[in-house]
Design an enzyme around this catalytic site. Structure first.
Site, PDB file in Angstrom:
ATOM      1  N   GLU A   1       0.946  -1.264  -0.037  1.00 48.09           N
ATOM      2  CA  GLU A   1       0.073  -0.009  -0.139  1.00 48.09           C
ATOM      3  C   GLU A   1       0.905   1.321  -0.072  1.00 48.09           C
ATOM      4  O   GLU A   1       0.654   2.283  -0.354  1.00 48.09           O
ATOM      5  CB  GLU A   1      -0.719   0.071   1.272  1.00 48.09           C
ATOM      6  CG  GLU A   1      -2.204  -0.995   1.122  1.00 48.09           C
ATOM      7  CD  GLU A   1      -1.695  -2.324   1.679  1.00 48.09           C
ATOM      8  OE1 GLU A   1      -0.436  -2.658   1.974  1.00 48.09           O
ATOM      9  OE2 GLU A   1      -2.589  -3.135   1.976  1.00 48.09           O
TER      10      GLU A   1
ATOM     11  N   PHE B   1     -11.544  -6.831  14.601  1.00 49.28           N
ATOM     12  CA  PHE B   1     -10.429  -7.326  13.560  1.00 49.28           C
ATOM     13  C   PHE B   1     -10.195  -6.193  12.160  1.00 49.28           C
ATOM     14  O   PHE B   1     -10.871  -5.872  11.820  1.00 49.28           O
ATOM     15  CB  PHE B   1     -11.064  -8.523  12.873  1.00 49.28           C
ATOM     16  CG  PHE B   1      -9.872  -9.066  11.891  1.00 49.28           C
ATOM     17  CD1 PHE B   1      -8.750  -9.712  12.272  1.00 49.28           C
ATOM     18  CD2 PHE B   1     -10.189  -9.213  10.385  1.00 49.28           C
ATOM     19  CE1 PHE B   1      -7.861 -10.135  11.588  1.00 49.28           C
ATOM     20  CE2 PHE B   1      -9.152  -9.660   9.769  1.00 49.28           C
ATOM     21  CZ  PHE B   1      -7.873 -10.384   9.961  1.00 49.28           C
ATOM     22  N   GLN B   2      -8.799  -6.122  12.278  1.00 47.57           N
ATOM     23  CA  GLN B   2      -8.308  -4.954  11.316  1.00 47.57           C
ATOM     24  C   GLN B   2      -8.809  -3.760  11.645  1.00 47.57           C
ATOM     25  O   GLN B   2      -9.166  -3.039  10.596  1.00 47.57           O
ATOM     26  CB  GLN B   2      -8.337  -5.415  10.009  1.00 47.57           C
ATOM     27  CG  GLN B   2      -7.540  -6.784   9.563  1.00 47.57           C
ATOM     28  CD  GLN B   2      -7.466  -7.261   8.367  1.00 47.57           C
ATOM     29  OE1 GLN B   2      -8.311  -6.884   7.663  1.00 47.57           O
ATOM     30  NE2 GLN B   2      -6.153  -7.667   7.904  1.00 47.57           N
TER      31      GLN B   2
ATOM     32  N   LYS C   1     -17.334  -0.352   6.313  1.00 45.46           N
ATOM     33  CA  LYS C   1     -18.008  -1.432   5.635  1.00 45.46           C
ATOM     34  C   LYS C   1     -19.485  -1.031   5.323  1.00 45.46           C
ATOM     35  O   LYS C   1     -19.782  -1.237   4.171  1.00 45.46           O
ATOM     36  CB  LYS C   1     -17.826  -2.984   6.156  1.00 45.46           C
ATOM     37  CG  LYS C   1     -18.680  -3.961   5.427  1.00 45.46           C
ATOM     38  CD  LYS C   1     -17.577  -4.924   4.731  1.00 45.46           C
ATOM     39  CE  LYS C   1     -18.507  -5.979   4.234  1.00 45.46           C
ATOM     40  NZ  LYS C   1     -17.828  -6.693   3.249  1.00 45.46           N
TER      41      LYS C   1
ATOM     42  N   MET D   1      24.509   8.193   1.150  1.00 48.69           N
ATOM     43  CA  MET D   1      24.596   9.755   1.872  1.00 48.69           C
ATOM     44  C   MET D   1      24.732   9.769   3.148  1.00 48.69           C
ATOM     45  O   MET D   1      25.421  10.592   3.848  1.00 48.69           O
ATOM     46  CB  MET D   1      22.998  10.301   1.552  1.00 48.69           C
ATOM     47  CG  MET D   1      22.791  11.632   2.226  1.00 48.69           C
ATOM     48  SD  MET D   1      24.105  12.814   1.328  1.00 48.69           S
ATOM     49  CE  MET D   1      23.205  13.333  -0.322  1.00 48.69           C
TER      50      MET D   1
HETATM   51  C1  LIG Z   1      12.675   5.362   4.802  1.00 46.32           C
HETATM   52  C2  LIG Z   1      14.158   6.033   4.948  1.00 46.32           C
HETATM   53  N1  LIG Z   1      14.888   5.354   5.839  1.00 46.32           N
HETATM   54  C3  LIG Z   1      15.990   5.813   6.227  1.00 46.32           C
HETATM   55  C4  LIG Z   1      16.518   7.262   5.360  1.00 46.32           C
HETATM   56  C5  LIG Z   1      17.668   7.879   5.883  1.00 46.32           C
HETATM   57  N2  LIG Z   1      18.612   7.783   4.522  1.00 46.32           N
HETATM   58  C6  LIG Z   1      18.863   8.871   3.713  1.00 46.32           C
HETATM   59  S1  LIG Z   1      19.638   8.648   2.494  1.00 46.32           S
HETATM   60  C7  LIG Z   1      19.892   6.959   2.930  1.00 46.32           C
HETATM   61  C8  LIG Z   1      21.113   6.113   2.030  1.00 46.32           C
HETATM   62  C9  LIG Z   1      20.252   5.684   0.920  1.00 46.32           C
HETATM   63  O1  LIG Z   1      20.913   4.785   0.330  1.00 46.32           O
HETATM   64  P1  LIG Z   1      21.008   4.374  -1.248  1.00 46.32           P
HETATM   65  O2  LIG Z   1      19.582   4.144  -1.500  1.00 46.32           O
HETATM   66  O3  LIG Z   1      21.858   3.504  -1.582  1.00 46.32           O
HETATM   67  O4  LIG Z   1      21.327   5.682  -1.957  1.00 46.32           O
HETATM   68  P2  LIG Z   1      22.741   6.407  -2.139  1.00 46.32           P
HETATM   69  O5  LIG Z   1      22.879   7.698  -0.919  1.00 46.32           O
HETATM   70  O6  LIG Z   1      23.786   5.406  -1.922  1.00 46.32           O
HETATM   71  O7  LIG Z   1      22.760   6.898  -3.546  1.00 46.32           O
HETATM   72  C10 LIG Z   1      19.498   6.845   4.065  1.00 46.32           C
HETATM   73  C11 LIG Z   1      19.474   5.303   4.793  1.00 46.32           C
HETATM   74  C12 LIG Z   1      15.624   7.877   4.616  1.00 46.32           C
HETATM   75  N3  LIG Z   1      15.836   8.776   3.961  1.00 46.32           N
HETATM   76  N4  LIG Z   1      14.352   7.022   4.261  1.00 46.32           N
END
Ligand SMILES: Cc1ncc(C[n+]2csc(CCOP(=O)(O)OP(=O)(O)O)c2C)c(N)n1
Ligand SMILES: [Mg+2]
Lengths: 163, 561
Positions: B49, B111-112, B161, B475
């Site tokens: 979802e 439920f749910q 529902k 990042m």
């Molecule tokens: C749902 C979620 N969890 C954690 C983060 C924190 N976060 C920001 S950038 C990142 C790294 C993303 O890694 P990747 O997709 O490999 O991208 P890259 O920076 O390596 O290009 C994380 C963990 C986030 N933005 N969103």
């Protein structure tokens, strides 16, 4: 916080379930402060008035008012502070009424023009209505005698109409 | 005419012009699905979802219209929350229909059952619990109206529902009239006159545009203003495409990973025209020093955005498009003098900033992620719809793909949610079946909603996924490198799947490039292969995004390549 003054907001809202939680959620979610909050229906049964007292500096109050206005169920937000308005709050005070103090308590009730609304074996319950200053005054006078508990309504307020 | 709630819902959707719904069924919405099947509205069965909401978000952004979702109660509803929060932060019009347990069971821990209206109150523009079938039609109308008008945003409608099964005598709802909601579109003329006066005297003006310009379809009015008054333009991440990325007046993006010239221009300008923005902390850095030499004008439809973070000299509450068109009209009769001469020192200064510190990276033996994006830009002639995941991949997409038109860059800006890009690409592809849609992804993010590959394959959607595979949560690793002494704690993505095989397992095409000389070939092949494709680019592991402003620093304090 610098000049975190008291501000009284009068908010007209749709009288619907969930509206109060939208308002309180806005305050908690954005870290705004609520000193007191009163809600009741107006003469129009579809509209309620929320009287909310907050402590904040002017820029925050501006933001609070805008955020409140942005809520879909909010009809109007007035800030009463800064204009002429009447403000009232009621407090019920349960005070220890030992025989030696009863006369003094009743004298105070008389001076402050409040009412004894319940008499127990050892307690009086007093109803006081007034502004913040009056409530503070009687509370501090009764304190040495022994206050068991209090219940405050929070502030309600309205604009004064031109004379 | 007697109709059930489910029939009323479908009828109202048709009246709102809905052609596509992203959803996932469950117990309390079977009746709605049963009616949906009989209609000509297309239902896209996602695999989670969250994917449904991101897809609806991508659909909304690609079309400039409203995206619609339908999910079941309880877990179906809670799974939408992240998607709703992202749409809320980016002001994207999405209407989410959730099923709910029958009214008589609400509050019984049935439920749910979850209180999804309570859960989503802080991350929707508004939400509704529909308590009776009689309320359904006008509630749906209001939901669409609220979602798309003013500052847009997601609206959730929770339908028990029994509300969808009950049969009532249907009465068509009248036009939406809400005494409590009436956004201001027309700007105040006197305020606008002040803006004109400031433009007249400004020697070093900058326009700073955001997502609001795209949402209000004001990009061409903005371009007209910039060109008429010869004002250089920067945008937020959300504003990319609001002004042509190939125009000589383009400064590049502002903020934490903004260009050197954009951040410097912001610091040195004498007039800062902020339009459809909210001064996010990733834009401003340290607020006290932000655009501190400028008179700031702020045009936005949402009064709460104005003076929230930044003091403003001239606030203008109004729709970006209405306001800019009116401003352009007023400027027609204004003499701005010899702009060639007047602007020369300022534009020369900007050019100098550009030549001393352009966006750049060092080409080495390994594939540089920036190079992949550059090549992608070249091969697609800048015409693709680009979605992104979150992290370095997102910033490189923003820096190295240049957007000439609005609605071509679709990214989770405010929430920054990993897993956004693939479902958003699916939504954009549904909206624009004939366009090339590319998700620029990271190896971490793509795994957060990778299950949507099945959706793409099932619906035969030719979305292309470009993974900049650095083997890291790049990042976060970059922050660890720069600010935590290279303590790469929990950011190394060991045990990643083989993305080529994974693509194949889903019934899509998988390709890989390991060396710079393979990049172009893989891109060409991937982009021309029909159906969904995953291209896995094994890139330099420890590349950083530059420029970078450390969080909370003034935006002129940039770490450069
Ligand atoms: C749902 C979620 N969890 C954690 C983060 C924190 N976060 C920001 S950038 C990142 C790294 C993303 O890694 P990747 O997709 O490999 O991208 P890259 O920076 O390596 O290009 C994380 C963990 C986030 N933005 N969103
Ligand atoms: Mg990565």
């Amino acid at each position: 916080m610098l000049d975190a003054d008291k501000h009284v907001l009068s908010i007209l809202v749709e009288n619907q379930p969930g509206v109060l939680s939208r308002i309180s959620g806005l305050f908690s979610g954005r870290g705004f402060n609520i000193e007191s909050l009163c809600v009741a229906v107006t003469t129009d049964p579809t509209v309620s008035r929320v009287t909310l007292v907050t402590k904040a500096d002017q820029t925050i109050v501006e933001q609070i008012k805008k955020q409140l206005n942005k809520l879909i169920n909010v009809i109007k937000v007035h800030e009463l502070t800064g204009s002429e308005f009447v403000e009232r709050e009621m407090v019920l005070i349960k005070v220890l009424a030992k025989p030696e103090y009863r006369a003094e308590i009743l004298r105070m009730v008389d001076i402050f023009r409040c009412k004894v609304v319940d008499v127990g074996a050892e307690h009086y319950t007093i109803e006081v209505t007034g502004d913040e200053g009056k409530l503070q005054a009687i509370l501090s006078l009764l304190k040495p005698i022994g206050i068991k508990e209090i219940a405050r309504t929070g502030v309600i307020a309205l604009f004064r109409e031109p004379k | 005419m007697e109709l059930t709630g489910a029939q009323i819902l479908i009828k109202m959707l048709k009246e709102e012009g809905v052609k596509n719904i992203f959803g996932y069924p469950g117990g309390v919405v079977i009746d709605i699905y049963d009616e949906l099947m009989k209609s000509d509205i297309r239902h896209i069965l996602v695999r989670h979802e969250q994917g449904a909401v991101h897809a609806a978000d991508g659909y909304a952004r690609a079309t400039g219209g409203v995206g619609v979702c339908l999910v079941t109660s309880g877990p179906g509803a809670t799974n939408t929350v992240t998607g709703i929060a992202s749409a809320y932060m980016d002001s994207i019009p999405v209407v989410v229909f959730t099923g709910q347990v029958p009214v008589h069971l609400i509050g019984n821990d049935a439920f749910q059952e979850v209180d999804i209206v309570g859960i989503t109150r802080p991350c929707t523009k508004h939400n509704f619990l529909v308590k009776s079938t009689e309320e359904l039609a006008h509630t749906i109308k209001e939901a669409f109206h609220i979602a798309r008008s003013g500052r847009p945003g997601p609206v959730l409608v929770d339908i028990p529902k029994n509300v969808s099964t009950a049969r009532i005598k249907y009465k068509a709802p009248g036009p939406v009239k809400m005494r409590t909601y009436n956004p201001t579109y027309k700007p105040n003329k006197r305020q606008l006159q002040k803006v004109v006066d400031l433009i007249k005297v400004a020697e070093k003006p900058v326009i700073f545009a955001g997502g609001g310009v795209i949402l209000s379809k004001a990009a061409s009015a903005l371009t007209k203003l910039a060109q008429r008054a010869r004002i250089p333009v920067t945008t937020t991440l959300m504003g990319l495409g609001a002004f042509p990325g190939t125009d000589p007046l383009w400064l590049g993006m502002i903020g934490m990973h903004g260009t050197y010239r954009s951040n410097m221009s912001t610091a040195h300008c004498d007039l800062f025209l902020a339009i459809g923005v909210r001064f996010d902390d990733r834009v401003t850095g340290k607020t006290d020093t932000f655009a501190s030499q400028a008179q700031i004008v702020h045009i936005d439809i949402d009064p709460t955005s104005i003076r929230k973070n930044i003091p403003v000299a001239v606030p203008v509450v109004g729709d970006c498009k209405c306001t800019l068109e009116e401003l352009n009209e007023m400027l027609e009769s204004v003499d701005l003098g010899d702009l060639d001469n007047r602007r020369k020192p300022w534009l020369d200064q900007i050019q100098a900033w550009k030549s001393t510190n352009p966006l750049a990276y060092h080409q080495e033996e390994t594939i540089k992620p920036q190079y992949v994006v550059e090549k992608l830009y070249e091969l697609t002639k800048g015409e693709a719809i680009i979605t992104t995941e979150v992290g370095q991949n997102q910033m490189w997409a923003a820096q190295y793909y240049h957007f000439d038109k609005p609605n071509h860059f679709i990214t989770s800006g405010g929430l920054g949610v990993m897993g956004f890009g693939l479902p958003a690409a699916i939504g954009a592809q549904i909206a624009c079946p004939d366009r090339l849609v590319v998700d620029i992804a990271g190896d971490g993010s793509i795994q957060m909603n990778i299950q949507e590959m099945a959706t793409a394959v099932q619906c035969n959607l030719p979305v292309k996924v470009v993974i900049l595979n650095n083997g890291y949560l790049g990042m976060v690793r970059q922050w660890q490198q720069l600010f935590y002494d290279k303590r790469y704690c929990c950011t190394c993505m060991e045990h990643a799947p083989d993305f080529v095989k994974l693509a194949e397992a889903y019934g899509a095409t998988g390709l890989r490039a390991r060396k710079p000389e393979e990049v172009e070939e893989v891109l060409k092949k991937g982009l021309s292969t029909p159906g969904p494709v995953i291209m896995d680019f094994v890139v330099e592991k420890e590349e950083c995004v530059y420029p970078m402003v450390p969080a909370g620093a003034p935006i002129t304090e940039m770490l450069l390549v």
